[in-house]
Design an enzyme around this catalytic site. Structure first.
Site, PDB file in Angstrom:
ATOM      1  CB  SER A 169      38.545  40.640  28.776  1.00  0.00           C
ATOM      2  OG  SER A 169      38.335  39.560  29.677  1.00  0.00           O
TER       3      SER A 169
ATOM      4  CE1 TYR B 275      38.057  43.585  33.592  1.00  0.00           C
ATOM      5  CE2 TYR B 275      37.378  41.521  32.580  1.00  0.00           C
ATOM      6  CZ  TYR B 275      38.340  42.474  32.828  1.00  0.00           C
ATOM      7  OH  TYR B 275      39.605  42.323  32.292  1.00  0.00           O
TER       8      TYR B 275
END
Length: 228
Positions: A120, A133
């Site tokens: 990410s 996350y």
């Protein structure tokens, strides 16, 4: 990515927690490739042996693993719950490691394999309101390097793709927030959010022999976000 790999000639075992997995497998078969759908929750490691065994039973070998399962939970760090922390870490990082381990054991037997992790932008940045996350995706980036270091000698390439802001269900809350969506779009040099199809080319490249000397890399597919 599953469709892109199928278009490039791969037969695909599709794994997901939702029943959309069957739709994806059907679309792959329409392309003339073989596909098996496994509906499984990677919130635990329990389904991993079945996934590997089914792949080997259906196709006889395992050449490529794409680790794309992931969830996100949003809350201020001061209020973030242990439950939300554990759920994100279990799917986004723990299961990724153990399915990679299981796949690598099979790839070692054939002295060849490609593992592609989905990282990410938050493998590089801190983000806002997503502490678990960010921690998990930073872990994915580090784990990609660690596994590449160990498994390169066995003919296994381990790399990662870091998607930018993609117009998917996971980012729906951001897309609906006019202020956040506007500020995000303003920073993307390409002038648009990404689409799932934008991931296909990099996935196919990393799965191919053309990437055989690439190890431990995290490639951002972000429309220029990180360079801004």
């Amino acid at each position: 990515m599953a469709l892109g790999l199928a278009q490039a000639g791969a037969d695909v075992v599709v794994v997901a927690s939702s029943d959309k997995v069957h739709e994806t497998a059907a679309n792959i078969r329409k392309l003339g490739r073989k596909s098996v759908a496994i509906q499984a929750d990677l919130g635990s490691t329990e389904p991993i042996p079945q996934i590997i065994n089914t792949t080997l039973a259906e196709f006889g070998k395992l050449d490529i693993l794409v680790n794309c399962a992931g969830i996100i939970r949003r809350a201020p760090a001061a209020d973030f719950s242990e439950k939300d922390w554990d759920e994100v870490m279990n799917i986004n990082l723990k299961s990724l490691f153990f399915i990679s381990q299981a796949a690598a054991r099979e790839m070692m037997k054939q002295r060849k394999g490609k593992i592609i992790n989905i990282a990410s932008l938050l493998s590089f940045q801190g983000g806002i309101l997503v502490p678990s996350y960010t921690a998990a995706k930073s872990g994915v980036a580090g784990l990609t390097k660690a596994l590449a270091n160990e498994w390169a000698e066995h003919g296994i390439n381990v790399n990662a793709i870091a998607p930018g802001y993609m117009a998917t269900e996971m980012t729906d809350a951001l897309q609906q927030d006019a202020d956040r969506a506007g500020s995000i779009l303003a920073r993307i040099p390409q002038g648009r959010w990404g689409t799932p199809e934008d991931m296909q080319g990099t996935a196919v490249f990393l799965a191919s022999d053309a990437a055989s000397y690439l190890q431990g890399q995290v490639i951002a597919v972000d429309g220029g976000w990180l360079g801004r």
